[in-house]
Structure formats: structure tokens, C-alpha cells
Design a protein around this motif. Sequence first.
Motif, PDB file in Angstrom:
ATOM      1  N   GLN A 151       9.541  -3.428   1.724  1.00  0.00           N
ATOM      2  CA  GLN A 151       7.856  -3.705   1.819  1.00  0.00           C
ATOM      3  C   GLN A 151       7.768  -3.920   3.824  1.00  0.00           C
ATOM      4  OE1 GLN A 151       4.823  -3.172   0.293  1.00  0.00           O
ATOM      5  NE2 GLN A 151       6.035  -1.820  -0.829  1.00  0.00           N
TER       6      GLN A 151
ATOM      7  N   ASP B 135      -6.033   0.745   8.752  1.00  0.00           N
ATOM      8  CA  ASP B 135      -4.953   0.104   8.621  1.00  0.00           C
ATOM      9  C   ASP B 135      -4.703  -0.649   7.134  1.00  0.00           C
ATOM     10  OD1 ASP B 135      -4.644  -2.493   8.717  1.00  0.00           O
ATOM     11  OD2 ASP B 135      -6.027  -3.504   8.113  1.00  0.00           O
ATOM     12  N   GLU B 136      -3.471   1.067   7.606  1.00  0.00           N
ATOM     13  CA  GLU B 136      -3.067   0.707   6.321  1.00  0.00           C
ATOM     14  C   GLU B 136      -0.935   1.478   7.195  1.00  0.00           C
ATOM     15  OE1 GLU B 136      -3.657   4.751   3.652  1.00  0.00           O
ATOM     16  OE2 GLU B 136      -5.442   4.499   4.896  1.00  0.00           O
ATOM     17  N   PRO B 137      -0.104   0.972   6.199  1.00  0.00           N
ATOM     18  CA  PRO B 137       1.444   1.728   6.806  1.00  0.00           C
ATOM     19  C   PRO B 137       1.446   3.594   6.077  1.00  0.00           C
ATOM     20  CG  PRO B 137       1.475   1.115   4.213  1.00  0.00           C
ATOM     21  CD  PRO B 137       0.294   0.523   5.061  1.00  0.00           C
ATOM     22  N   PHE B 138       1.872   4.581   7.378  1.00  0.00           N
ATOM     23  CA  PHE B 138       1.556   5.422   7.353  1.00  0.00           C
ATOM     24  C   PHE B 138       3.092   6.161   8.062  1.00  0.00           C
ATOM     25  CE2 PHE B 138       1.295   3.685  11.569  1.00  0.00           C
ATOM     26  CZ  PHE B 138       1.762   4.182  12.534  1.00  0.00           C
TER      27      PHE B 138
ATOM     28  N   MET C 163       0.774  -1.316   0.058  1.00  0.00           N
ATOM     29  CA  MET C 163      -0.144   0.167   0.251  1.00  0.00           C
ATOM     30  C   MET C 163       1.000   1.067   0.025  1.00  0.00           C
ATOM     31  SD  MET C 163      -2.738  -0.871   2.738  1.00  0.00           S
ATOM     32  CE  MET C 163      -3.572   0.157   2.284  1.00  0.00           C
ATOM     33  N   ARG C 164       0.146   2.795  -0.616  1.00  0.00           N
ATOM     34  CA  ARG C 164       0.691   3.483  -0.379  1.00  0.00           C
ATOM     35  C   ARG C 164       1.029   4.313   0.929  1.00  0.00           C
ATOM     36  NH1 ARG C 164      -0.838   7.952  -2.944  1.00  0.00           N
ATOM     37  NH2 ARG C 164      -3.255   6.604  -3.506  1.00  0.00           N
ATOM     38  N   ILE C 165       2.049   5.108   0.815  1.00  0.00           N
ATOM     39  CA  ILE C 165       2.085   5.675   2.296  1.00  0.00           C
ATOM     40  C   ILE C 165       1.289   7.401   1.869  1.00  0.00           C
ATOM     41  CG2 ILE C 165       3.542   6.999   4.492  1.00  0.00           C
ATOM     42  CD1 ILE C 165       3.899   3.869   3.503  1.00  0.00           C
ATOM     43  N   ARG C 166       0.100   7.273   2.435  1.00  0.00           N
ATOM     44  CA  ARG C 166      -0.896   8.356   2.137  1.00  0.00           C
ATOM     45  C   ARG C 166      -0.493   9.371   2.897  1.00  0.00           C
ATOM     46  NH1 ARG C 166      -5.528   8.137   0.977  1.00  0.00           N
ATOM     47  NH2 ARG C 166      -5.879   6.273   2.714  1.00  0.00           N
ATOM     48  N   LYS C 167      -0.342   9.270   4.571  1.00  0.00           N
ATOM     49  CA  LYS C 167      -1.137   9.689   5.688  1.00  0.00           C
ATOM     50  C   LYS C 167       0.164   9.785   6.869  1.00  0.00           C
ATOM     51  CE  LYS C 167      -5.357   7.874   5.755  1.00  0.00           C
ATOM     52  NZ  LYS C 167      -7.045   7.081   6.528  1.00  0.00           N
TER      53      LYS C 167
ATOM     54  N   THR D 247       4.104   0.421   9.923  1.00  0.00           N
ATOM     55  CA  THR D 247       2.849  -0.530   9.643  1.00  0.00           C
ATOM     56  C   THR D 247       1.582  -0.939  10.408  1.00  0.00           C
ATOM     57  OG1 THR D 247       3.232  -2.660  10.379  1.00  0.00           O
ATOM     58  CG2 THR D 247       4.518  -2.559   8.015  1.00  0.00           C
ATOM     59  N   PRO D 248       0.548  -0.767   9.998  1.00  0.00           N
ATOM     60  CA  PRO D 248      -0.688   0.070  11.171  1.00  0.00           C
ATOM     61  C   PRO D 248      -0.073  -1.258  12.535  1.00  0.00           C
ATOM     62  CG  PRO D 248      -1.084  -1.341   8.890  1.00  0.00           C
ATOM     63  CD  PRO D 248       0.117  -1.211   9.106  1.00  0.00           C
TER      64      PRO D 248
END
Length: 290
Positions: free
Chosen positions: A153, A123-126, A1-5, A210-211
Motif C-alpha cells: 500500500q 485523488d487516486e493512485p495511478f 484503491m485499485r490502480i485504474r489509470k 500515490t496522488p
Amino acid sequence: MRIRKAVFPVAGLGTRFLPATKAIPKEMLPVVDKPLIQYAVEEALDSGIEQIIFVTGKRKAALEDHFDYDIELEETLQAKNKKEILDAIKMVVPETGTIIYTRQNVPLGLGHAIWCARDVVGDEPFAVILADDLIKSDIPALCQMKDIYEEHQASVIAVMEVAQEDTNKYGIIDSEKIGDRVYRINGLVEKPKPTEAPSNMAIIGRYILTPEIFKFLGKKKFGAGGEIQLTDAMGMLLQEQKIIGYNFKGKRFDCGDKAGFQMANIAFAMDRPDLRAQLKPFLKEILKSK
């Protein structure tokens, strides 16, 4: 997943800079003519971050106002034909919905502050950025770290070498080098004594996590300083997932330290042609007199 936050823990009281921080947040202290927090937010946005999450506390209204429109000020600048300044303050305000605020009601440490953002992150990487660590680099430090995350990853933390006698000021990693500036982390220790530190590679205020980290932060285990430490939670995460250390390219200034803050001001001011011509002879004169 992209790092969006990206999460910005900004609830601290800034006691090391009292009395300057009695009425204003420490993150609003200026380096030349921009507050520390603006440098951090610009780094995030320049690294492709889409959502800024501020974890705030009491007396942070000035920080929130800084990233909002000030119609009266803008009209005054417009009337006085100060277009350059007007454009500069308009650029401070991100697109509507980019910034979200949540609250850390009790100051229980960095780990707790990040945990307070769990429902916003989801629930996403940040990413996590500590504004006190101002990094001067050609490529934003967080952008460099995103490339490492894409390759491995896995969670990525920024690291740098420090003097052995200073290990008790940092989280320190036990690691093995696996590439250019890249380390596989085997263990982490929060502020170890110099004689007990596993290395002199220190953790600096940039993280991609990671979350799953929220599971361990949620245990609310108190560590060094009687606080919930992010380093301790990462140590538990390490039992389930690999964590990568990355020795970023750039110069870091510790703006949580008075001397480091002054160094940052000098370094960034000397990059400005409009200031360098006046500062250079002044600094030479000062150094001669000391």
C-alpha cells in the motif's frame, strides 16, 4: 484503491532519433511491426488498467490516429479479404472512452509532464509508463508491480541493476532489501556521478504513485538538466510516505538509445517463428564477417 489509470508522457521530441523522428513521434517507431507505444499500452491493459492518459505535445497526431479507427483502410482490407491484418488493426483500438489526451504545452521535464495529468488522474493512485523502456516478460512488469502495491500500500517504482559507470544516466536509489526483489527506499538521486552514487540500482520507466506526488510536482522545482524531475518529487514524497523499489522479472530494452532499439528489434523478431528462420542464419553471417 485499485490502480485504474496509467499516465503515458509522450510529449518529447525524440531528438536522439533524428532525422527519423522529424515527422513522426518517437513513440511510433516500430519494433518489428508494432510501434513502441502500442507495446506500452498493451502492457497497461493486460495489467488491468482501465484508462489510458496520454500527455502529448506538438506533432503527435500520428500517435492519436494510431489508436483510432481508419474506416477507409479497414474497408480496403475487407475487400481484399485480408482478415488477419484487419483483425490486428482493429485490436489496436481500445474501447471508446478508454483513452484521454491532455497537453504539455512547455517541455519542462518528466515531472512536469506527469503533473499535467493531475486533473485527469484525480485523488487516486495511478501508474506511469515510459514507452522508451520496452520490457519483455512473461508477466507484464506493471502487473508484477501492482501485486507489490497491494501488499505494501505504497508507491512502487521499477528498479534494476546497472553498471556502476552508468549511474549518471539514471535515477539511483539508496535502499535496503526487505524481500525477494523488493527494496525499502531511503533516498533517491537523479543521475549521480559513479563515484557519488549510493548504489547501482537504477529507476526504470514504470511507476505506481500515490496522488500526493502532485503536491510536490506542483512546487515546480527545477533539478538536473534544468527540468522538473520526478525523482526529486519522489524524494520529497519519501519524507511523508514509504516508497518501494521492485526489481521486476523481465528483460528491459532502452529504446531511447539507438543500440537498445536495435537490440529490441532483434529480440522480438527472434521470438517470431515466421522471422526467426530467416534471421538466424543472417545474423550468424553478419557476426562472422565482423
